[in-house]
Design a protein around this motif. Structure first.
Motif, PDB file in Angstrom:
ATOM      1  N   VAL A 166       0.845  -1.190   0.000  1.00 13.38           N
ATOM      2  CA  VAL A 166       0.000   0.000   0.000  1.00 13.38           C
ATOM      3  C   VAL A 166       0.877   1.235   0.000  1.00 13.38           C
ATOM      4  O   VAL A 166       1.961   1.243   0.600  1.00 13.38           O
ATOM      5  CB  VAL A 166      -0.910   0.027   1.263  1.00 13.38           C
ATOM      6  N   GLY A 167       0.416   2.274  -0.659  1.00 14.59           N
ATOM      7  CA  GLY A 167       1.174   3.528  -0.662  1.00 14.59           C
ATOM      8  C   GLY A 167       0.672   4.443  -1.742  1.00 14.59           C
ATOM      9  O   GLY A 167      -0.200   4.081  -2.543  1.00 14.59           O
ATOM     10  N   ARG A 168       1.259   5.625  -1.738  1.00 15.12           N
ATOM     11  CA  ARG A 168       0.889   6.644  -2.690  1.00 15.12           C
ATOM     12  C   ARG A 168       1.071   6.155  -4.136  1.00 15.12           C
ATOM     13  O   ARG A 168       1.939   5.311  -4.393  1.00 15.12           O
ATOM     14  CB  ARG A 168       1.856   7.805  -2.447  1.00 15.12           C
TER      15      ARG A 168
ATOM     16  N   LEU B 141      -4.990 -11.651   5.688  1.00 14.19           N
ATOM     17  CA  LEU B 141      -3.977 -10.583   5.624  1.00 14.19           C
ATOM     18  C   LEU B 141      -2.976 -10.745   6.776  1.00 14.19           C
ATOM     19  O   LEU B 141      -3.341 -10.658   7.943  1.00 14.19           O
ATOM     20  CB  LEU B 141      -4.664  -9.214   5.705  1.00 14.19           C
ATOM     21  N   ARG B 142      -1.730 -10.974   6.435  1.00 19.16           N
ATOM     22  CA  ARG B 142      -0.723 -11.211   7.468  1.00 19.16           C
ATOM     23  C   ARG B 142       0.061  -9.963   7.785  1.00 19.16           C
ATOM     24  O   ARG B 142       0.470  -9.730   8.910  1.00 19.16           O
ATOM     25  CB  ARG B 142       0.220 -12.344   7.011  1.00 19.16           C
ATOM     26  N   ARG B 143       0.325  -9.166   6.759  1.00 16.63           N
ATOM     27  CA  ARG B 143       1.117  -7.953   6.961  1.00 16.63           C
ATOM     28  C   ARG B 143       0.919  -6.994   5.794  1.00 16.63           C
ATOM     29  O   ARG B 143       0.746  -7.420   4.648  1.00 16.63           O
ATOM     30  CB  ARG B 143       2.606  -8.302   7.070  1.00 16.63           C
ATOM     31  N   VAL B 144       0.970  -5.706   6.135  1.00 13.03           N
ATOM     32  CA  VAL B 144       0.929  -4.671   5.099  1.00 13.03           C
ATOM     33  C   VAL B 144       2.319  -4.071   4.985  1.00 13.03           C
ATOM     34  O   VAL B 144       2.951  -3.745   5.993  1.00 13.03           O
ATOM     35  CB  VAL B 144      -0.096  -3.577   5.483  1.00 13.03           C
ATOM     36  N   PHE B 145       2.799  -3.965   3.776  1.00 13.25           N
ATOM     37  CA  PHE B 145       4.009  -3.186   3.538  1.00 13.25           C
ATOM     38  C   PHE B 145       3.566  -1.795   3.098  1.00 13.25           C
ATOM     39  O   PHE B 145       2.895  -1.654   2.071  1.00 13.25           O
ATOM     40  CB  PHE B 145       4.901  -3.853   2.482  1.00 13.25           C
ATOM     41  N   VAL B 146       3.901  -0.811   3.909  1.00 17.47           N
ATOM     42  CA  VAL B 146       3.568   0.584   3.583  1.00 17.47           C
ATOM     43  C   VAL B 146       4.773   1.163   2.851  1.00 17.47           C
ATOM     44  O   VAL B 146       5.870   1.222   3.405  1.00 17.47           O
ATOM     45  CB  VAL B 146       3.301   1.398   4.865  1.00 17.47           C
ATOM     46  N   LEU B 147       4.549   1.568   1.614  1.00  6.29           N
ATOM     47  CA  LEU B 147       5.665   2.049   0.796  1.00  6.29           C
ATOM     48  C   LEU B 147       5.685   3.569   0.734  1.00  6.29           C
ATOM     49  O   LEU B 147       4.648   4.203   0.473  1.00  6.29           O
ATOM     50  CB  LEU B 147       5.548   1.482  -0.626  1.00  6.29           C
ATOM     51  N   ILE B 148       6.846   4.110   0.953  1.00  6.21           N
ATOM     52  CA  ILE B 148       7.013   5.564   0.893  1.00  6.21           C
ATOM     53  C   ILE B 148       8.254   5.870   0.057  1.00  6.21           C
ATOM     54  O   ILE B 148       9.325   5.301   0.309  1.00  6.21           O
ATOM     55  CB  ILE B 148       7.136   6.133   2.320  1.00  6.21           C
ATOM     56  N   ASP B 149       8.093   6.711  -0.930  1.00  8.03           N
ATOM     57  CA  ASP B 149       9.216   7.127  -1.785  1.00  8.03           C
ATOM     58  C   ASP B 149      10.226   7.876  -0.914  1.00  8.03           C
ATOM     59  O   ASP B 149       9.874   8.874  -0.268  1.00  8.03           O
ATOM     60  CB  ASP B 149       8.652   8.037  -2.889  1.00  8.03           C
ATOM     61  N   CYS B 150      11.460   7.366  -0.879  1.00  5.74           N
ATOM     62  CA  CYS B 150      12.449   7.910   0.062  1.00  5.74           C
ATOM     63  C   CYS B 150      12.828   9.359  -0.246  1.00  5.74           C
ATOM     64  O   CYS B 150      13.446  10.027   0.577  1.00  5.74           O
ATOM     65  CB  CYS B 150      13.704   7.038   0.084  1.00  5.74           C
ATOM     66  N   ARG B 151      12.413   9.849  -1.421  1.00 11.89           N
ATOM     67  CA  ARG B 151      12.766  11.247  -1.775  1.00 11.89           C
ATOM     68  C   ARG B 151      11.800  12.250  -1.184  1.00 11.89           C
ATOM     69  O   ARG B 151      12.070  13.443  -1.167  1.00 11.89           O
ATOM     70  CB  ARG B 151      12.786  11.401  -3.299  1.00 11.89           C
ATOM     71  N   HIS B 152      10.634  11.744  -0.725  1.00  3.75           N
ATOM     72  CA  HIS B 152       9.586  12.681  -0.299  1.00  3.75           C
ATOM     73  C   HIS B 152       9.230  12.547   1.165  1.00  3.75           C
ATOM     74  O   HIS B 152       9.304  11.465   1.744  1.00  3.75           O
ATOM     75  CB  HIS B 152       8.326  12.459  -1.141  1.00  3.75           C
ATOM     76  N   LYS B 153       8.783  13.657   1.710  1.00  2.10           N
ATOM     77  CA  LYS B 153       8.248  13.641   3.073  1.00  2.10           C
ATOM     78  C   LYS B 153       6.934  12.844   3.050  1.00  2.10           C
ATOM     79  O   LYS B 153       6.128  13.031   2.129  1.00  2.10           O
ATOM     80  CB  LYS B 153       7.985  15.092   3.484  1.00  2.10           C
ATOM     81  N   PRO B 154       6.711  11.970   4.016  1.00  4.08           N
ATOM     82  CA  PRO B 154       5.442  11.225   4.036  1.00  4.08           C
ATOM     83  C   PRO B 154       4.245  12.191   4.043  1.00  4.08           C
ATOM     84  O   PRO B 154       4.295  13.247   4.671  1.00  4.08           O
ATOM     85  CB  PRO B 154       5.520  10.453   5.357  1.00  4.08           C
ATOM     86  N   THR B 155       3.203  11.811   3.329  1.00  2.00           N
ATOM     87  CA  THR B 155       2.037  12.697   3.192  1.00  2.00           C
ATOM     88  C   THR B 155       1.026  12.432   4.306  1.00  2.00           C
ATOM     89  O   THR B 155       1.140  11.447   5.048  1.00  2.00           O
ATOM     90  CB  THR B 155       1.326  12.442   1.848  1.00  2.00           C
ATOM     91  N   GLU B 156       0.016  13.308   4.347  1.00  7.20           N
ATOM     92  CA  GLU B 156      -1.093  13.152   5.277  1.00  7.20           C
ATOM     93  C   GLU B 156      -1.743  11.770   5.090  1.00  7.20           C
ATOM     94  O   GLU B 156      -2.090  11.097   6.053  1.00  7.20           O
ATOM     95  CB  GLU B 156      -2.096  14.264   4.960  1.00  7.20           C
TER      96      GLU B 156
END
Ligand SMILES: Nc1nc2c(ncn2[C@@H]2O[C@H](COP(=O)(O)OP(=O)(O)OP(=O)(O)O)[C@@H](O)[C@H]2O)c(=O)[nH]1
Ligand SMILES: [Mg+2]
Length: 204
Positions: A34-36, A115-130
């Motif tokens: 899951v992620g942007r 559902l065993r686990r969610v991987f939350v993906l965040i682009d390392c170049r950006h500040k995490p969003t709301e």
């Protein structure tokens, strides 16, 4: 001690689902990404399975619109499912599209007996969003295990990444030891993520 990395002997696309009622039960534990939009979910699934075109990727944000199921190591003892979810938080042609995450994502996350686990993906170049923060709050509240993956690490130099890290850790309120750096280009993070999956599979 020397640990052998889990072998991925097969990985197959199963189905794309657009409605809550159609969500699948494949009889195996699920790991969801899951992620942007555009943060690299589909690319990471390809990197983990070493199949370049298993999940469809695109430079255009908002590519994955459905819940996509992929079965790994089918009929083997270490069978599991990777779930590619639609991205959130992008706008197209002046029209806000899925600025908030879709009911399908929420429905999937709450439905999942497997559902065993969610991987939350965040682009390392950006500040995490709301939206990233809301997602993490949601996972905490609903007691869904998750890991945070910083994607596209190849796009930053070591120095640039170290500079960005405090912004990310402070925004997420997570220690840096809890963040997995990954790159679908170089394979960075593959072992770490597969080890988490393997560990999750062995505690059932
Ligand atoms: N350099 C680099 N590019 C990446 C990486 N991961 C993804 N990309 C690129 O980023 C773009 C988006 O990747 P996707 O995997 O389609 O992203 P997504 O999160 O599935 O996007 P949506 O389905 O639109 O939500 C593509 O052009 C990828 O090639 C990475 O680790 N390194
Ligand atoms: Mg995608």
């Amino acid at each position: 001690m020397y640990n052998l990395l889990m072998v991925i002997s097969s990985a197959e696309f199963v189905k794309s689902v657009s409605k809550f009622e159609d969500l699948l039960n494949l009889g195996a534990l699920e790991f969801a990404f899951v992620g942007r939009s555009n943060c690299g979910k589909s690319s990471l699934i390809n990197m983990l399975t070493s199949r370049k075109k298993l999940a469809k990727t695109s430079q255009t944000p908002g590519h994955t619109k459905l819940v996509n199921y992929f079965i790994v190591n089918k009929n083997k003892q270490n069978m599991f499912v990777l779930v590619d979810l639609p991205g959130y938080g992008f706008s197209k042609a002046g029209k806000e599209q899925s600025e908030n995450w879709s009911p399908l994502i929420e429905g999937y996350l709450l439905n999942g007996k497997n559902l065993r686990r969610v991987f939350v993906l965040i682009d390392c170049r950006h500040k995490p969003t709301e939206n990233d923060l809301q997602l993490i709050d949601f996972l905490y509240y609903n007691q869904i295990p998750f890991s945070v993956v910083l994607t596209k690490a190849d796009k930053l130099s070591k120095a640039q990444l170290s500079k960005n890290l405090p912004l990310i850790t402070a925004t997420l309120k997570l220690g840096k030891e809890n963040l997995i750096k990954s790159s679908s280009q170089t394979g960075q993070g593959r072992e770490e993520i597969l080890e988490i999956i393997e560990r999750d599979l062995s505690f059932i």
